[in-house]
Design an enzyme around this catalytic site. Structure first.
Site, mmCIF file in Angstrom:
data_model
loop_
_atom_site.group_PDB
_atom_site.id
_atom_site.type_symbol
_atom_site.label_atom_id
_atom_site.label_comp_id
_atom_site.label_asym_id
_atom_site.label_seq_id
_atom_site.Cartn_x
_atom_site.Cartn_y
_atom_site.Cartn_z
ATOM 1 N N ASN A 255 0.888 -1.505 -0.181
ATOM 2 C CA ASN A 255 -0.073 -0.055 0.071
ATOM 3 C C ASN A 255 0.834 1.103 0.343
ATOM 4 O OD1 ASN A 255 -1.281 3.090 0.729
ATOM 5 N ND2 ASN A 255 -3.151 1.305 1.216
ATOM 6 N N ASP B 29 -0.539 4.597 -0.447
ATOM 7 C CA ASP B 29 -1.101 5.427 0.506
ATOM 8 C C ASP B 29 0.116 6.750 0.775
ATOM 9 O OD1 ASP B 29 -3.285 4.283 -0.564
ATOM 10 O OD2 ASP B 29 -3.855 4.447 1.378
ATOM 11 N N HIS B 30 0.627 6.408 1.997
ATOM 12 C CA HIS B 30 2.383 7.512 2.295
ATOM 13 C C HIS B 30 3.270 7.693 1.883
ATOM 14 C CE1 HIS B 30 -1.533 6.639 5.477
ATOM 15 N NE2 HIS B 30 -0.761 5.433 6.016
ATOM 16 N N ARG C 31 3.503 18.751 1.285
ATOM 17 C CA ARG C 31 4.500 19.940 1.156
ATOM 18 C C ARG C 31 4.189 20.967 -0.513
ATOM 19 N NH1 ARG C 31 9.499 20.892 2.910
ATOM 20 N NH2 ARG C 31 10.055 22.185 1.189
ATOM 21 N N HIS D 166 -5.532 3.423 -1.710
ATOM 22 C CA HIS D 166 -7.180 4.151 -1.783
ATOM 23 C C HIS D 166 -6.695 5.501 -1.775
ATOM 24 C CE1 HIS D 166 -9.722 4.424 2.310
ATOM 25 N NE2 HIS D 166 -10.132 4.451 1.319
ATOM 26 N N HIS E 59 -5.061 11.138 0.249
ATOM 27 C CA HIS E 59 -3.548 11.676 0.098
ATOM 28 C C HIS E 59 -3.630 10.784 -1.460
ATOM 29 C CE1 HIS E 59 -5.247 7.197 1.294
ATOM 30 N NE2 HIS E 59 -5.099 7.725 2.425
ATOM 31 N N GLU F 62 -8.363 0.120 -2.963
ATOM 32 C CA GLU F 62 -9.085 0.012 -1.298
ATOM 33 C C GLU F 62 -10.417 1.577 -2.028
ATOM 34 O OE1 GLU F 62 -6.440 0.594 2.161
ATOM 35 O OE2 GLU F 62 -6.097 -0.846 1.435
ATOM 36 N N THR G 13 -7.269 6.997 9.776
ATOM 37 C CA THR G 13 -7.198 5.906 8.985
ATOM 38 C C THR G 13 -8.282 4.740 8.605
ATOM 39 O OG1 THR G 13 -5.838 4.411 8.161
ATOM 40 C CG2 THR G 13 -5.772 4.357 10.908
ATOM 41 N N THR G 14 -8.160 3.773 8.250
ATOM 42 C CA THR G 14 -9.408 3.015 8.208
ATOM 43 C C THR G 14 -9.393 2.728 9.564
ATOM 44 O OG1 THR G 14 -9.283 2.598 6.403
ATOM 45 C CG2 THR G 14 -10.671 1.068 6.865
ATOM 46 N N GLU H 41 -11.211 -9.319 3.103
ATOM 47 C CA GLU H 41 -9.002 -8.795 3.404
ATOM 48 C C GLU H 41 -9.505 -8.693 5.446
ATOM 49 O OE1 GLU H 41 -7.021 -6.229 1.696
ATOM 50 O OE2 GLU H 41 -6.797 -4.784 3.906
ATOM 51 N N HIS I 113 -3.761 -4.488 7.626
ATOM 52 C CA HIS I 113 -3.583 -2.982 8.518
ATOM 53 C C HIS I 113 -3.070 -3.186 9.618
ATOM 54 C CE1 HIS I 113 -5.251 0.713 10.005
ATOM 55 N NE2 HIS I 113 -5.373 0.747 9.098
ATOM 56 N N GLY I 114 -1.904 -1.680 10.041
ATOM 57 C CA GLY I 114 -1.032 -2.261 10.700
ATOM 58 C C GLY I 114 -0.107 -3.668 11.074
ATOM 59 N N GLY J 168 1.473 -0.642 4.496
ATOM 60 C CA GLY J 168 1.527 0.430 3.757
ATOM 61 C C GLY J 168 2.580 1.393 4.627
ATOM 62 N N HIS J 169 1.310 1.657 5.823
ATOM 63 C CA HIS J 169 2.582 2.326 6.505
ATOM 64 C C HIS J 169 3.473 1.854 7.378
ATOM 65 C CE1 HIS J 169 2.363 5.119 10.364
ATOM 66 N NE2 HIS J 169 1.947 5.383 9.686
HETATM 67 N N1 PXP Z 1 -5.803 -2.865 3.773
HETATM 68 C C1 PXP Z 1 -6.613 -1.905 4.054
HETATM 69 C C2 PXP Z 1 -7.988 -2.515 3.690
HETATM 70 C C3 PXP Z 1 -6.685 -0.687 4.711
HETATM 71 O O1 PXP Z 1 -7.816 0.174 4.869
HETATM 72 C C4 PXP Z 1 -5.417 -0.152 4.521
HETATM 73 C C5 PXP Z 1 -5.000 0.758 4.526
HETATM 74 O O2 PXP Z 1 -5.449 2.213 3.978
HETATM 75 C C6 PXP Z 1 -3.589 -1.204 4.743
HETATM 76 C C7 PXP Z 1 -4.535 -2.496 4.476
HETATM 77 C C8 PXP Z 1 -2.865 -1.216 4.830
HETATM 78 O O3 PXP Z 1 -2.457 -0.960 6.371
HETATM 79 P P1 PXP Z 1 -1.585 0.201 6.933
HETATM 80 O O4 PXP Z 1 -1.123 1.329 5.538
HETATM 81 O O5 PXP Z 1 -1.747 0.372 8.557
HETATM 82 O O6 PXP Z 1 -0.231 -1.230 6.570
#
Ligand code: PXP
Length: 246
Positions: A8, A10-11, A19, A44, A51, A74, A104-105, A157, A198-199, A220-221
C-alpha cells in the site's frame, strides 16, 4: 503456498501532499515495489483525497500493467469513486468503511445493519458487472463473514489493526490467532480468498505467516516508515560525497 504481498503506497502520497510538490512519486513507489518482488500494489482513493489523487489511479495502473501485476483499489461505497473504479478497471477493489474524521480505516465494514448491507451490495454489483474482483474489509467474526458470503466476494480482507497493536504492545495475541483460524476455515469452505491487512509490521506479520492464516497481506504504513530509516543514512552519505568533492 507462499502468501502474496500487496504494498500500500498511500503514505508516499501523504508525504507528497504534505508539501504540495510533485515528489515523492507514487509511480516510482509502485515501480520500486514491483521490481523488489511485490505481488500487487494497493492504493486507497479516499473521498477526501487526503493522499492518493484521481490522476494517481491511472498512473499507478500503468505501472501494474507494465509488470503484469494486479492493482487493488481500496474505496468506500461511494458513487463517484465507483465511477472511477469502473473507468480504471483494477483487478481488485477492496471495499472499506470510510469516515471523514478518521485518521485511517478504523475497522471492518458493518454488514449486520441492513442499510449498510444493501449499500455494500449495490456497490459490489456495479463493480462485479465490470468484471472487477471484490474483497470486503471485515472483522473476523463469523456472523459478519456469513453475511459477506451472500455478496459473492472473491476474497475477504480481515482487519488486523487491533491484533497488530496488541502484538506490538507485547500483549497476548492467541485469541486473535484462534479467531483467524476459524475465519480462514470458514472462508476456505466457501471458496472465498482470505486476505489480511492493516497495521502490520515485519514482526507482527510473522505469527500470521507461521500459522498459514492468510493468502495475501496488504501492508503500507509500516513499510514506508521503515524505508525512511533503511534509506536515510545512504541519502546523507550522497550529500556528504558531493560536499566533499567541493
Ligand atoms: N488494507 C486495508 C483495507 C486498509 O484500509 C489499509 C490502510 O489503508 C491497509 C490494508 C494497509 O494498512 P497499513 O498502512 O496500516 O499497513
Amino acid at each position: 503456498m507462499m502468501p502474496r504481498l500487496g504494498i500500500n503506497i498511500d503514505h508516499v502520497a501523504t508525504l507528497r501532499q504534505a508539501r504540495g510538490e510533485g515528489y515523492p512519486s507514487v509511480v516510482e513507489a509502485a515501480d520500486v515495489s514491483l521490481r523488489a518482488g511485490a505481488d500487487q500494489i494497493t492504493i486507497h482513493l479516499r473521498e477526501d483525497r487526503r493522499h492518493i489523487q484521481d490522476m494517481d489511479v491511472d498512473a499507478v495502473r500503468l505501472v501494474t500493467m507494465k509488470y503484469g501485476k494486479p492493482l487493488n483499489l481500496e474505496m468506500g461505497c461511494n458513487e463517484e469513486i465507483t465511477d472511477i473504479a469502473c473507468a480504471t478497471g483494477p483487478e481488485w477493489v477492496c471495499l472499506v468503511p470510510e469516515n471523514r474524521q478518521e485518521r485511517t480505516t478504523e475497522g471492518g465494514l458493518d454488514l449486520i445493519s441492513d442499510e449498510n448491507f444493501e449499500r455494500v451490495k449495490a456497490t459490489c454489483e456495479r463493480l462485479q458487472a465490470e468484471g472487477i474482483k471484490i474483497s470486503l474489509f471485515l472483522e473476523s467474526d463469523l456472523e459478519t463473514l456469513k453475511r459477506a458470503a451472500l455478496l459473492k466476494p472473491k476474497a475477504i480482507e480481515i482487519h488486523t489493526g487491533e491484533y497488530a497493536r496488541k502484538f506490538t504492545a507485547g500483549e497476548d495475541i492467541s485469541n486473535f490467532i484462534e479467531d483467524y483460524k476459524v475465519a480462514r476455515d470458514f472462508l476456505v469452505s466457501e471458496k472465498i480468498g482470505c486476505h489480511a491487512g492493516h497495521g502490520l509490521s515485519i514482526e507482527s506479520v510473522m505469527p500470521l505467516v507461521e500459522n498459514k492464516l492468510f493468502e495475501e497481506y496488504n501492508i503500507g504504513h509500516w513499510i514506508v516508515c521503515r524505508a525512511v530509516f533503511d534509506g536515510l543514512g545512504n541519502v546523507i552519505k550522497r550529500f556528504k560525497e558531493i560536499f566533499d568533492q567541493g
